[in-house]
Design an enzyme around this catalytic site. Structure first.
Site, PDB file in Angstrom:
ATOM      1  N   ASP A  22       0.827  -1.214   0.000  1.00 42.07           N
ATOM      2  CA  ASP A  22       0.000   0.000   0.000  1.00 42.07           C
ATOM      3  C   ASP A  22       0.859   1.262   0.000  1.00 42.07           C
ATOM      4  OD1 ASP A  22      -2.297   1.512   0.064  1.00 42.07           O
ATOM      5  OD2 ASP A  22      -2.637   1.258   2.210  1.00 42.07           O
ATOM      6  N   ASN A  40     -10.647  -2.709  -6.278  1.00 40.92           N
ATOM      7  CA  ASN A  40      -9.851  -1.727  -7.038  1.00 40.92           C
ATOM      8  C   ASN A  40     -10.470  -1.331  -8.379  1.00 40.92           C
ATOM      9  OD1 ASN A  40      -6.679  -3.026  -5.811  1.00 40.92           O
ATOM     10  ND2 ASN A  40      -7.793  -1.209  -5.142  1.00 40.92           N
TER      11      ASN A  40
HETATM   12  C1  FPP Z   1      -1.868   0.321  -3.259  1.00 41.93           C
HETATM   13  O1  FPP Z   1      -1.395   1.645  -3.292  1.00 41.93           O
HETATM   14  C2  FPP Z   1      -1.346  -0.407  -4.382  1.00 41.93           C
HETATM   15  C3  FPP Z   1      -2.092  -0.981  -5.365  1.00 41.93           C
HETATM   16  C4  FPP Z   1      -3.563  -0.916  -5.384  1.00 41.93           C
HETATM   17  C5  FPP Z   1      -1.438  -1.659  -6.482  1.00 41.93           C
HETATM   18  C6  FPP Z   1      -0.278  -2.515  -6.125  1.00 41.93           C
HETATM   19  C7  FPP Z   1       0.344  -2.941  -7.351  1.00 41.93           C
HETATM   20  C8  FPP Z   1       1.674  -2.929  -7.601  1.00 41.93           C
HETATM   21  C9  FPP Z   1       2.670  -2.542  -6.605  1.00 41.93           C
HETATM   22  C10 FPP Z   1       2.182  -3.326  -8.931  1.00 41.93           C
HETATM   23  C11 FPP Z   1       1.747  -4.705  -9.269  1.00 41.93           C
HETATM   24  C12 FPP Z   1       2.658  -5.232 -10.224  1.00 41.93           C
HETATM   25  C13 FPP Z   1       3.026  -6.521 -10.322  1.00 41.93           C
HETATM   26  C14 FPP Z   1       4.117  -6.819 -11.212  1.00 41.93           C
HETATM   27  C15 FPP Z   1       2.404  -7.626  -9.565  1.00 41.93           C
HETATM   28  P1  FPP Z   1      -2.446   2.802  -3.466  1.00 41.93           P
HETATM   29  O2  FPP Z   1      -2.572   3.122  -4.899  1.00 41.93           O
HETATM   30  O3  FPP Z   1      -3.728   2.413  -2.802  1.00 41.93           O
HETATM   31  O4  FPP Z   1      -1.738   3.957  -2.702  1.00 41.93           O
HETATM   32  P2  FPP Z   1      -2.450   5.121  -1.901  1.00 41.93           P
HETATM   33  O5  FPP Z   1      -3.250   4.477  -0.812  1.00 41.93           O
HETATM   34  O6  FPP Z   1      -1.331   5.924  -1.392  1.00 41.93           O
HETATM   35  O7  FPP Z   1      -3.305   5.843  -2.879  1.00 41.93           O
END
Ligand code: FPP
Length: 222
Positions: A8, A56
């Site tokens: 996250d 998501n």
């Molecule tokens: C949460 O951060 C992250 C996600 C919803 C996506 C996670 C995905 C990756 C790290 C890449 C996946 C790639 C592979 C190769 C498996 P957020 O966007 O919710 O962050 P925030 O809460 O700060 O907005």
């Protein structure tokens, strides 16, 4: 040992730097390669990473499609190396609704690496813990099975052979489970790190494992 991670804070990492959110995800995807290497090095046998939850889809389509693209590109670019290094790639989640390209690469990556056994890299994609439980219930009832205990139930989960996580890590300071592996984390040790996913490093992982061992020494014996 099984370590599961809720990656996250990509969006906030980017925002703090005046970058678009997708830049945070790009950095986040780079960490996936690193953390797989560190985990293999440290003798972790199973690593589960939460890449895309069933919730998501509520994000703007631009961001959703960027995340799918990252997954596809990651598999295309890294599979050869992972294959060489003993990584078995597996994906858990619902195939429904995912673009064909994503499902194709998912199946291809699993097939390519299925005989590896150094570490299982399990990517949770279009994954929801409640859906996983519901999917199991549906299968069980469609087979008219009436005698059900924990072991029978478990055998209907997405990756039935994978032991429950010993450790769940969530980065970014949020203290929630967000529908991740609900059945499997009944007895897991939880670690919440005040650090965004793109900043997660090997030391953080090592510290968590040390702390896990200490917690276990306290709870395990007299
Ligand atoms: C949460 O951060 C992250 C996600 C919803 C996506 C996670 C995905 C990756 C790290 C890449 C996946 C790639 C592979 C190769 C498996 P957020 O966007 O919710 O962050 P925030 O809460 O700060 O907005």
């Amino acid at each position: 040992m099984h370590v599961a991670i809720i990656m996250d804070g990509n969006g906030r990492w980017a925002k703090e730097r005046g970058l678009p959110r997708i830049e945070g995800h790009r950095r986040g995807a780079m960490k996936v390669e690193d953390v797989t290497e560190w985990s293999a090095d440290l003798g972790i046998r199973y690593l589960t990473l939460y890449a895309f939850s069933t919730e998501n889809w509520k994000r703007p389509w631009d961001e959703v499609s960027f995340l799918f693209n990252l997954f596809v590109e990651f598999m295309k670019k890294k599979i050869r190396k992972m294959k060489r290094e003993g990584v078995r790639v597996r994906v858990i989640g619902r195939k429904e609704k995912l673009p064909d390209e994503v499902v194709n690469i998912w199946e291809w990556a699993e097939e390519e690496t299925k005989s590896n056994d150094k570490i299982d890299l399990i990517i949770a994609l279009n994954y929801g813990g409640r859906y996983e439980i519901l999917d199991a219930v549906r299968k069980i009832s469609s087979e008219n099975i009436t005698e059900i205990d924990e072991d029978t139930f478990r055998s209907y989960l997405y990756a039935p052979d994978v032991p429950d996580p010993d450790i769940v890590i969530r980065t970014s300071g949020e203290m929630r489970i967000s529908n991740f592996l609900l059945w499997q984390i009944a007895y897991s040790e939880l670690f919440f790190l005040k650090k965004y996913w793109p900043d997660f490093n090997r030391e953080d992982l090592e510290r968590v494992i040390d702390e896990f061992r200490k917690r276990h020494r306290r709870f395990g014996g007299i």
